[in-house]
Write a protein that holds these residues in place. Structure first.
Motif, PDB file in Angstrom:
ATOM      1  N   SER A   7     -30.968 -15.976   6.910  1.00 28.22           N
ATOM      2  CA  SER A   7     -31.840 -16.854   6.416  1.00 28.22           C
ATOM      3  C   SER A   7     -33.174 -16.111   5.888  1.00 28.22           C
ATOM      4  O   SER A   7     -33.301 -15.009   6.078  1.00 28.22           O
ATOM      5  CB  SER A   7     -32.106 -17.790   7.721  1.00 28.22           C
ATOM      6  N   GLY A   8     -34.224 -17.200   5.434  1.00 24.67           N
ATOM      7  CA  GLY A   8     -35.469 -16.335   5.082  1.00 24.67           C
ATOM      8  C   GLY A   8     -35.824 -16.296   3.657  1.00 24.67           C
ATOM      9  O   GLY A   8     -36.702 -16.011   3.173  1.00 24.67           O
ATOM     10  N   GLY A   9     -34.566 -16.649   2.781  1.00 28.76           N
ATOM     11  CA  GLY A   9     -34.879 -16.501   1.346  1.00 28.76           C
ATOM     12  C   GLY A   9     -35.588 -17.515   0.977  1.00 28.76           C
ATOM     13  O   GLY A   9     -35.781 -18.523   1.597  1.00 28.76           O
ATOM     14  N   GLY A  10     -36.033 -17.274  -0.594  1.00 29.68           N
ATOM     15  CA  GLY A  10     -36.641 -18.512  -0.808  1.00 29.68           C
ATOM     16  C   GLY A  10     -37.528 -18.021  -2.419  1.00 29.68           C
ATOM     17  O   GLY A  10     -37.333 -16.798  -2.811  1.00 29.68           O
ATOM     18  N   LEU A  11     -38.241 -18.666  -2.810  1.00 30.68           N
ATOM     19  CA  LEU A  11     -39.020 -18.399  -3.867  1.00 30.68           C
ATOM     20  C   LEU A  11     -40.488 -17.950  -3.730  1.00 30.68           C
ATOM     21  O   LEU A  11     -41.272 -18.564  -2.744  1.00 30.68           O
ATOM     22  CB  LEU A  11     -39.207 -19.669  -4.937  1.00 30.68           C
ATOM     23  N   VAL A  12     -40.816 -16.724  -4.304  1.00 38.01           N
ATOM     24  CA  VAL A  12     -42.184 -16.148  -3.771  1.00 38.01           C
ATOM     25  C   VAL A  12     -42.763 -15.374  -5.329  1.00 38.01           C
ATOM     26  O   VAL A  12     -41.954 -15.247  -6.174  1.00 38.01           O
ATOM     27  CB  VAL A  12     -41.942 -15.172  -2.879  1.00 38.01           C
ATOM     28  N   ARG A  38     -27.962  -6.334  -1.973  1.00 41.86           N
ATOM     29  CA  ARG A  38     -28.235  -7.343  -2.482  1.00 41.86           C
ATOM     30  C   ARG A  38     -27.354  -7.383  -3.971  1.00 41.86           C
ATOM     31  O   ARG A  38     -27.087  -6.169  -4.469  1.00 41.86           O
ATOM     32  CB  ARG A  38     -29.902  -7.263  -2.789  1.00 41.86           C
ATOM     33  N   GLN A  39     -27.416  -8.696  -4.318  1.00 43.82           N
ATOM     34  CA  GLN A  39     -26.736  -8.710  -5.746  1.00 43.82           C
ATOM     35  C   GLN A  39     -27.464  -9.643  -6.690  1.00 43.82           C
ATOM     36  O   GLN A  39     -27.637 -10.673  -6.474  1.00 43.82           O
ATOM     37  CB  GLN A  39     -25.101  -9.123  -5.354  1.00 43.82           C
ATOM     38  N   ALA A  40     -27.826  -8.885  -7.652  1.00 40.81           N
ATOM     39  CA  ALA A  40     -28.883  -9.734  -8.826  1.00 40.81           C
ATOM     40  C   ALA A  40     -27.522 -10.424 -10.021  1.00 40.81           C
ATOM     41  O   ALA A  40     -26.466  -9.737  -9.973  1.00 40.81           O
ATOM     42  CB  ALA A  40     -29.666  -8.897  -9.643  1.00 40.81           C
ATOM     43  N   PRO A  41     -27.976 -11.161 -10.593  1.00 42.86           N
ATOM     44  CA  PRO A  41     -26.871 -11.870 -11.599  1.00 42.86           C
ATOM     45  C   PRO A  41     -26.532 -10.909 -12.502  1.00 42.86           C
ATOM     46  O   PRO A  41     -27.494 -10.281 -12.869  1.00 42.86           O
ATOM     47  CB  PRO A  41     -27.953 -13.025 -12.237  1.00 42.86           C
ATOM     48  N   GLY A  42     -24.936 -10.938 -12.741  1.00 40.19           N
ATOM     49  CA  GLY A  42     -24.512 -10.057 -13.621  1.00 40.19           C
ATOM     50  C   GLY A  42     -24.575  -8.727 -13.300  1.00 40.19           C
ATOM     51  O   GLY A  42     -24.135  -7.956 -14.071  1.00 40.19           O
ATOM     52  N   ASP A  90     -36.453  -7.681  -7.939  1.00 39.90           N
ATOM     53  CA  ASP A  90     -35.797  -7.869  -6.571  1.00 39.90           C
ATOM     54  C   ASP A  90     -35.260  -9.168  -6.440  1.00 39.90           C
ATOM     55  O   ASP A  90     -34.445  -9.446  -5.333  1.00 39.90           O
ATOM     56  CB  ASP A  90     -37.092  -7.964  -5.649  1.00 39.90           C
ATOM     57  N   THR A  91     -35.410 -10.127  -7.507  1.00 41.28           N
ATOM     58  CA  THR A  91     -34.571 -11.344  -7.603  1.00 41.28           C
ATOM     59  C   THR A  91     -33.089 -11.252  -7.353  1.00 41.28           C
ATOM     60  O   THR A  91     -32.487 -10.351  -8.211  1.00 41.28           O
ATOM     61  CB  THR A  91     -34.701 -12.097  -8.899  1.00 41.28           C
ATOM     62  N   ALA A  92     -32.280 -11.534  -6.182  1.00 37.99           N
ATOM     63  CA  ALA A  92     -31.128 -11.200  -5.961  1.00 37.99           C
ATOM     64  C   ALA A  92     -30.610 -12.230  -4.731  1.00 37.99           C
ATOM     65  O   ALA A  92     -31.283 -12.922  -4.131  1.00 37.99           O
ATOM     66  CB  ALA A  92     -30.827  -9.868  -5.746  1.00 37.99           C
ATOM     67  N   VAL A  93     -29.325 -12.156  -4.577  1.00 39.12           N
ATOM     68  CA  VAL A  93     -28.828 -12.652  -3.357  1.00 39.12           C
ATOM     69  C   VAL A  93     -28.972 -11.649  -2.250  1.00 39.12           C
ATOM     70  O   VAL A  93     -27.945 -10.637  -2.827  1.00 39.12           O
ATOM     71  CB  VAL A  93     -27.314 -13.509  -3.402  1.00 39.12           C
ATOM     72  N   TYR A  94     -29.456 -11.718  -1.247  1.00 39.85           N
ATOM     73  CA  TYR A  94     -29.390 -10.755  -0.218  1.00 39.85           C
ATOM     74  C   TYR A  94     -28.299 -10.838   0.909  1.00 39.85           C
ATOM     75  O   TYR A  94     -28.186 -12.157   1.364  1.00 39.85           O
ATOM     76  CB  TYR A  94     -30.859 -10.547   0.484  1.00 39.85           C
ATOM     77  N   TYR A  95     -27.353 -10.119   1.184  1.00 45.18           N
ATOM     78  CA  TYR A  95     -26.617 -10.236   2.284  1.00 45.18           C
ATOM     79  C   TYR A  95     -26.635  -9.326   3.141  1.00 45.18           C
ATOM     80  O   TYR A  95     -27.007  -7.917   3.239  1.00 45.18           O
ATOM     81  CB  TYR A  95     -25.235  -9.808   1.536  1.00 45.18           C
ATOM     82  N   CYS A  96     -26.361  -9.541   4.348  1.00 44.79           N
ATOM     83  CA  CYS A  96     -26.071  -8.921   5.685  1.00 44.79           C
ATOM     84  C   CYS A  96     -25.007  -8.409   5.669  1.00 44.79           C
ATOM     85  O   CYS A  96     -24.006  -9.076   5.555  1.00 44.79           O
ATOM     86  CB  CYS A  96     -26.772  -9.716   6.977  1.00 44.79           C
ATOM     87  N   ALA A  97     -24.807  -7.175   6.331  1.00 47.96           N
ATOM     88  CA  ALA A  97     -23.439  -6.817   6.523  1.00 47.96           C
ATOM     89  C   ALA A  97     -23.328  -5.794   7.808  1.00 47.96           C
ATOM     90  O   ALA A  97     -24.378  -5.243   8.422  1.00 47.96           O
ATOM     91  CB  ALA A  97     -22.879  -5.824   5.655  1.00 47.96           C
ATOM     92  N   THR A 117     -28.500 -14.951   1.278  1.00 53.02           N
ATOM     93  CA  THR A 117     -29.573 -15.869   0.960  1.00 53.02           C
ATOM     94  C   THR A 117     -30.429 -15.289  -0.108  1.00 53.02           C
ATOM     95  O   THR A 117     -30.263 -14.130  -0.555  1.00 53.02           O
ATOM     96  CB  THR A 117     -30.372 -15.931   2.422  1.00 53.02           C
ATOM     97  N   ARG A 118     -30.544 -16.266  -0.706  1.00 55.26           N
ATOM     98  CA  ARG A 118     -31.113 -16.124  -2.084  1.00 55.26           C
ATOM     99  C   ARG A 118     -32.711 -15.857  -2.230  1.00 55.26           C
ATOM    100  O   ARG A 118     -33.353 -16.446  -1.552  1.00 55.26           O
ATOM    101  CB  ARG A 118     -30.874 -17.250  -3.222  1.00 55.26           C
ATOM    102  N   VAL A 119     -32.993 -14.862  -2.961  1.00 58.20           N
ATOM    103  CA  VAL A 119     -34.604 -14.538  -3.041  1.00 58.20           C
ATOM    104  C   VAL A 119     -34.854 -14.488  -4.594  1.00 58.20           C
ATOM    105  O   VAL A 119     -34.174 -13.831  -5.414  1.00 58.20           O
ATOM    106  CB  VAL A 119     -34.739 -13.072  -2.480  1.00 58.20           C
ATOM    107  N   THR A 120     -35.988 -15.297  -4.841  1.00 57.76           N
ATOM    108  CA  THR A 120     -36.338 -15.477  -6.216  1.00 57.76           C
ATOM    109  C   THR A 120     -37.619 -15.094  -6.244  1.00 57.76           C
ATOM    110  O   THR A 120     -38.579 -15.584  -5.819  1.00 57.76           O
ATOM    111  CB  THR A 120     -35.987 -16.752  -6.829  1.00 57.76           C
ATOM    112  N   VAL A 121     -38.090 -14.161  -7.200  1.00 61.28           N
ATOM    113  CA  VAL A 121     -39.454 -13.644  -7.278  1.00 61.28           C
ATOM    114  C   VAL A 121     -40.145 -14.164  -8.634  1.00 61.28           C
ATOM    115  O   VAL A 121     -39.487 -13.511  -9.720  1.00 61.28           O
ATOM    116  CB  VAL A 121     -39.513 -12.131  -7.240  1.00 61.28           C
TER     117      VAL A 121
END
Length: 123
Positions: A7-12, A38-42, A90-97, A117-121
């Protein structure tokens, strides 16, 4: 079975901060290493940081040292990723493992994953 919920992702805006949380359950994690990826688009999923649950020792991707901090709260069974001075890249989906026994920075070495959780900067 290990369960991880991020949790905690969002737009910043660029230059801002976010703190991601990963609530872990299903095991006693004393022998685990917990990681953030993390995994950025593409792009491929990449290593961000990891922490040894028992002693709190940490390991970071070289490019992120100084801006990102991983920590854990044993009482809450939660791992955190504090992200400062965020950049659009840093925009990406961030995964915990989670991984049993020892650090790794390889995706293939982590057997349990959260949903991300998605992070968009924005610039």
């Amino acid at each position: 079975q290990v369960q991880l919920v991020e949790s905690g992702g969002g737009l910043v805006q660029a230059g801002g901060s976010l703190r991601l949380s990963c609530a872990a359950s299903g095991r006693t994690f004393s022998s685990y290493a917990m990681g953030w990826f993390r995994q950025a688009p593409g792009k491929e999923r990449e290593f961000v940081a990891a922490i040894n649950w028992s002693d709190g020792s940490t390991y970071y991707a070289d490019s992120l040292k100084g801006r990102f901090t991983i920590s854990r709260d044993k009482s809450k069974n939660t791992v955190y990723l504090q992200m400062n001075s965020l950049k659009p890249e840093d925009t990406a989906v961030y995964y915990c493992a989670a991984r049993l026994y020892g650090f790794s920075n390889r995706v293939a070495n982590f057997g349990s994953w959260g949903q991300g959780t998605r992070v968009t900067v924005s610039s």
